[in-house]
Design a protein around this motif. Structure first.
Motif, PDB file in Angstrom:
ATOM      1  N   VAL A 206       0.852  -1.195   0.000  1.00  0.00           N
ATOM      2  CA  VAL A 206       0.000   0.000   0.000  1.00  0.00           C
ATOM      3  C   VAL A 206       0.885   1.242   0.000  1.00  0.00           C
ATOM      4  O   VAL A 206       1.790   1.377   0.838  1.00  0.00           O
ATOM      5  CB  VAL A 206      -0.924   0.005   1.239  1.00  0.00           C
ATOM      6  CG1 VAL A 206      -1.820   1.240   1.231  1.00  0.00           C
ATOM      7  CG2 VAL A 206      -1.769  -1.274   1.275  1.00  0.00           C
ATOM      8  N   TYR A 207       0.609   2.168  -0.928  1.00  0.00           N
ATOM      9  CA  TYR A 207       1.464   3.353  -1.048  1.00  0.00           C
ATOM     10  C   TYR A 207       0.728   4.480  -1.776  1.00  0.00           C
ATOM     11  O   TYR A 207      -0.288   4.249  -2.442  1.00  0.00           O
ATOM     12  CB  TYR A 207       2.747   3.016  -1.812  1.00  0.00           C
ATOM     13  CG  TYR A 207       2.516   2.713  -3.278  1.00  0.00           C
ATOM     14  CD1 TYR A 207       2.766   3.671  -4.258  1.00  0.00           C
ATOM     15  CD2 TYR A 207       2.010   1.467  -3.689  1.00  0.00           C
ATOM     16  CE1 TYR A 207       2.535   3.398  -5.599  1.00  0.00           C
ATOM     17  CE2 TYR A 207       1.773   1.197  -5.020  1.00  0.00           C
ATOM     18  CZ  TYR A 207       2.043   2.162  -5.977  1.00  0.00           C
ATOM     19  OH  TYR A 207       1.798   1.903  -7.306  1.00  0.00           O
ATOM     20  N   CYS A 208       1.284   5.681  -1.660  1.00  0.00           N
ATOM     21  CA  CYS A 208       0.703   6.844  -2.332  1.00  0.00           C
ATOM     22  C   CYS A 208       1.299   6.981  -3.729  1.00  0.00           C
ATOM     23  O   CYS A 208       2.521   7.116  -3.880  1.00  0.00           O
ATOM     24  CB  CYS A 208       0.973   8.115  -1.526  1.00  0.00           C
ATOM     25  SG  CYS A 208       0.300   9.611  -2.281  1.00  0.00           S
ATOM     26  N   SER A 209       0.460   6.981  -4.737  1.00  0.00           N
ATOM     27  CA  SER A 209       0.920   7.048  -6.122  1.00  0.00           C
ATOM     28  C   SER A 209       1.538   8.397  -6.475  1.00  0.00           C
ATOM     29  O   SER A 209       2.251   8.516  -7.475  1.00  0.00           O
ATOM     30  CB  SER A 209      -0.241   6.759  -7.079  1.00  0.00           C
ATOM     31  OG  SER A 209      -1.301   7.685  -6.870  1.00  0.00           O
TER      32      SER A 209
ATOM     33  N   SER B 156       7.933   6.268  -3.158  1.00  0.00           N
ATOM     34  CA  SER B 156       7.107   5.178  -2.632  1.00  0.00           C
ATOM     35  C   SER B 156       6.941   4.090  -3.688  1.00  0.00           C
ATOM     36  O   SER B 156       7.007   2.889  -3.389  1.00  0.00           O
ATOM     37  CB  SER B 156       5.743   5.714  -2.183  1.00  0.00           C
ATOM     38  OG  SER B 156       5.882   6.593  -1.092  1.00  0.00           O
ATOM     39  N   GLN B 157       6.723   4.509  -4.930  1.00  0.00           N
ATOM     40  CA  GLN B 157       6.620   3.549  -6.033  1.00  0.00           C
ATOM     41  C   GLN B 157       7.912   2.749  -6.170  1.00  0.00           C
ATOM     42  O   GLN B 157       7.889   1.523  -6.340  1.00  0.00           O
ATOM     43  CB  GLN B 157       6.328   4.281  -7.340  1.00  0.00           C
ATOM     44  CG  GLN B 157       6.201   3.371  -8.560  1.00  0.00           C
ATOM     45  CD  GLN B 157       4.904   2.584  -8.574  1.00  0.00           C
ATOM     46  OE1 GLN B 157       3.836   3.150  -8.734  1.00  0.00           O
ATOM     47  NE2 GLN B 157       5.000   1.262  -8.419  1.00  0.00           N
TER      48      GLN B 157
ATOM     49  N   VAL C  30       8.100   0.084  -3.247  1.00  0.00           N
ATOM     50  CA  VAL C  30       7.224  -1.097  -3.346  1.00  0.00           C
ATOM     51  C   VAL C  30       7.635  -1.987  -4.518  1.00  0.00           C
ATOM     52  O   VAL C  30       7.546  -3.223  -4.427  1.00  0.00           O
ATOM     53  CB  VAL C  30       5.726  -0.708  -3.447  1.00  0.00           C
ATOM     54  CG1 VAL C  30       5.271  -0.003  -2.186  1.00  0.00           C
ATOM     55  CG2 VAL C  30       5.437   0.131  -4.670  1.00  0.00           C
ATOM     56  N   ASP C  31       8.104  -1.383  -5.612  1.00  0.00           N
ATOM     57  CA  ASP C  31       8.582  -2.191  -6.735  1.00  0.00           C
ATOM     58  C   ASP C  31       9.770  -3.053  -6.308  1.00  0.00           C
ATOM     59  O   ASP C  31       9.861  -4.237  -6.650  1.00  0.00           O
ATOM     60  CB  ASP C  31       9.007  -1.292  -7.905  1.00  0.00           C
ATOM     61  CG  ASP C  31       7.819  -0.679  -8.635  1.00  0.00           C
ATOM     62  OD1 ASP C  31       6.680  -1.154  -8.444  1.00  0.00           O
ATOM     63  OD2 ASP C  31       8.042   0.285  -9.397  1.00  0.00           O
TER      64      ASP C  31
ATOM     65  N   GLN D 125       0.030  -4.649  -5.596  1.00  0.00           N
ATOM     66  CA  GLN D 125       0.161  -3.245  -5.203  1.00  0.00           C
ATOM     67  C   GLN D 125      -1.211  -2.576  -5.131  1.00  0.00           C
ATOM     68  O   GLN D 125      -2.073  -2.806  -5.992  1.00  0.00           O
ATOM     69  CB  GLN D 125       1.051  -2.502  -6.201  1.00  0.00           C
ATOM     70  CG  GLN D 125       2.474  -3.008  -6.234  1.00  0.00           C
ATOM     71  CD  GLN D 125       3.383  -2.182  -7.129  1.00  0.00           C
ATOM     72  OE1 GLN D 125       3.024  -1.083  -7.573  1.00  0.00           O
ATOM     73  NE2 GLN D 125       4.582  -2.693  -7.398  1.00  0.00           N
ATOM     74  N   TYR D 126      -1.374  -1.736  -4.092  1.00  0.00           N
ATOM     75  CA  TYR D 126      -2.612  -0.974  -3.892  1.00  0.00           C
ATOM     76  C   TYR D 126      -2.211   0.497  -3.690  1.00  0.00           C
ATOM     77  O   TYR D 126      -1.649   0.851  -2.656  1.00  0.00           O
ATOM     78  CB  TYR D 126      -3.370  -1.471  -2.664  1.00  0.00           C
ATOM     79  CG  TYR D 126      -3.780  -2.925  -2.739  1.00  0.00           C
ATOM     80  CD1 TYR D 126      -5.043  -3.290  -3.206  1.00  0.00           C
ATOM     81  CD2 TYR D 126      -2.903  -3.937  -2.345  1.00  0.00           C
ATOM     82  CE1 TYR D 126      -5.420  -4.630  -3.282  1.00  0.00           C
ATOM     83  CE2 TYR D 126      -3.269  -5.268  -2.405  1.00  0.00           C
ATOM     84  CZ  TYR D 126      -4.528  -5.606  -2.878  1.00  0.00           C
ATOM     85  OH  TYR D 126      -4.901  -6.937  -2.951  1.00  0.00           O
ATOM     86  N   SER D 127      -2.487   1.312  -4.686  1.00  0.00           N
ATOM     87  CA  SER D 127      -2.069   2.719  -4.603  1.00  0.00           C
ATOM     88  C   SER D 127      -3.265   3.624  -4.316  1.00  0.00           C
ATOM     89  O   SER D 127      -4.376   3.399  -4.815  1.00  0.00           O
ATOM     90  CB  SER D 127      -1.399   3.155  -5.906  1.00  0.00           C
ATOM     91  OG  SER D 127      -2.314   3.130  -6.983  1.00  0.00           O
TER      92      SER D 127
ATOM     93  N   ASP E 226       6.504   6.498   3.398  1.00  0.00           N
ATOM     94  CA  ASP E 226       5.541   7.227   2.571  1.00  0.00           C
ATOM     95  C   ASP E 226       4.955   8.363   3.417  1.00  0.00           C
ATOM     96  O   ASP E 226       4.389   8.118   4.487  1.00  0.00           O
ATOM     97  CB  ASP E 226       4.436   6.261   2.118  1.00  0.00           C
ATOM     98  CG  ASP E 226       3.414   6.900   1.196  1.00  0.00           C
ATOM     99  OD1 ASP E 226       3.396   6.568   0.005  1.00  0.00           O
ATOM    100  OD2 ASP E 226       2.608   7.732   1.683  1.00  0.00           O
TER     101      ASP E 226
END
Length: 346
Positions: free
Chosen positions: A193-196, A201-202, A205-206, A221-223, A249
């Protein structure tokens, strides 16, 4: 009368010669006085002339993206270190953008208009705004995870160049993935879970997803775009996951209560990227000291302001150590057993 005039003329000449002789003696004595000074004293005087004036004053503009524990600690560490180095020579213009990147740009533009001596950009959007705002005023970033990603630099080699340098809050992402494995070896699905809106942050998570998949987990992934859809996105992630992972984040850090209110009733644990988020909604983390990171940034600033270092050649600095920490209260609530080697968050 003629004899009197002749006598007066002779007397006048004698006085003139005596006076000239006195000045000659003074001039002759001057070099001998100079020789009495030690060579060290002469060098010291020259060095003092070349050094920055003791009364030099510096104004440092601080643009912090949002108020939360991690960024607050970094700013405080920065100011404490710079005050220790320069004392009353430095003053701060501290501004907070309340989580709005557009406000970061407004703050930076004001700093540029005020012609501050140095800018501290605390968090990635603040750094991006500073980069866009000035190519001449020295900029130090802090609480920035990956400068190559943040500043769109391909093949980043550790030194930004130009008028930008700073410190990174990146903790080893492979070791964060190992925490998930250590605490939840039987879990199958991990929701990221992260802020797009946050490029770093991207990136996190990647990278973590790759490590987690190597460990046998299925990841998704859940943005969320901002705090407005954070609750609904987290709920979807909770419904589809055994464990959540949230990176370093800023939007998540500023809304940990929202995340906890979704995850705790569902008994879904969250492993996170830093201590501040862990204290609010996580069970465990591998974290740095943001205060120490700020101190390191402040020491860099002192060298730049005094001319000791050239910012264009200063590489990005990283936290010297990382600590496994856990949220005792939340672990008890969720029935999570923490092994030895973790430090409780106070």
């Amino acid at each position: 009368m003629k004899k009197l005039l002749a006598m007066l003329l002779v007397l006048s000449m004698a006085i003139s010669v005596t006076a000239c002789g006195g000045k000659s003696e003074e001039k002759a004595e001057a070099p001998s006085e100079a020789l009495e000074e030690t060579p060290g004293e002469e060098v010291e005087e020259e060095a003092e002339a070349e050094a920055p004036a003791e009364g030099a004053e510096y104004v440092v503009g601080i643009c912090q993206l949002v108020q939360h524990d991690a960024l607050d600690a970094a700013t405080q560490g920065f100011m404490d270190a710079l005050k220790e180095e320069l004392g009353d020579q430095v003053t701060f213009d501290e501004q907070n953008a309340s989580g709005d990147p557009a406000t970061c740009s407004t703050i930076i533009n004001q700093f540029v208009s005020d012609d501050v001596d140095l800018i501290l950009a605390n968090a990635t959007p603040a750094l991006q705004a500073a980069q866009a705002g000035t190519g001449t005023i020295p900029i130090l970033g802090t609480s920035v995870t990956e400068y190559g990603v943040a500043l769109n630099i391909s093949d980043f080699d550790g030194t930004v160049g130009g008028n930008i340098s700073g410190t990174s809050d990146l903790a080893p992402l492979d070791q964060q993935a190992q925490i998930v494995k250590e605490l939840f070896p039987d879990a199958k699905n991990v929701g990221l879970v992260y802020c797009s809106a946050e490029a770093n942050s991207q990136y996190q998570v990647d990278t973590v997803q790759g490590y987690l998949e190597e460990l046998g987990y299925t990841c998704k992934q859940y943005s969320f775009a901002d705090s407005n859809d954070l609750s609904s996105v987290t709920q979807t992630a909770v419904d589809e996951s055994d464990v959540l992972y949230i990176p370093t984040d800023n939007t998540a850090a500023n809304n940990t209560e929202v995340i906890r209110n979704v995850c705790e009733p569902a008994k879904i644990p969250v492993v996170v990227g830093e201590e501040g988020i862990c204290a609010g909604c996580g069970v465990a983390t591998l974290s740095i000291s943001y205060y120490d990171l700020g101190v390191a940034t402040g020491k860099m600033a002192a060298k730049i302001l005094t001319g000791e270092s050239d910012i264009s050649t200063m590489p990005i600095e990283y936290a010297p150590q990382f600590t496994k920490k856990y949220n005792a209260e939340l672990c008890e609530s969720l029935g999570v057993t923490i092994p030895d080697g973790y430090e409780a968050i106070q």
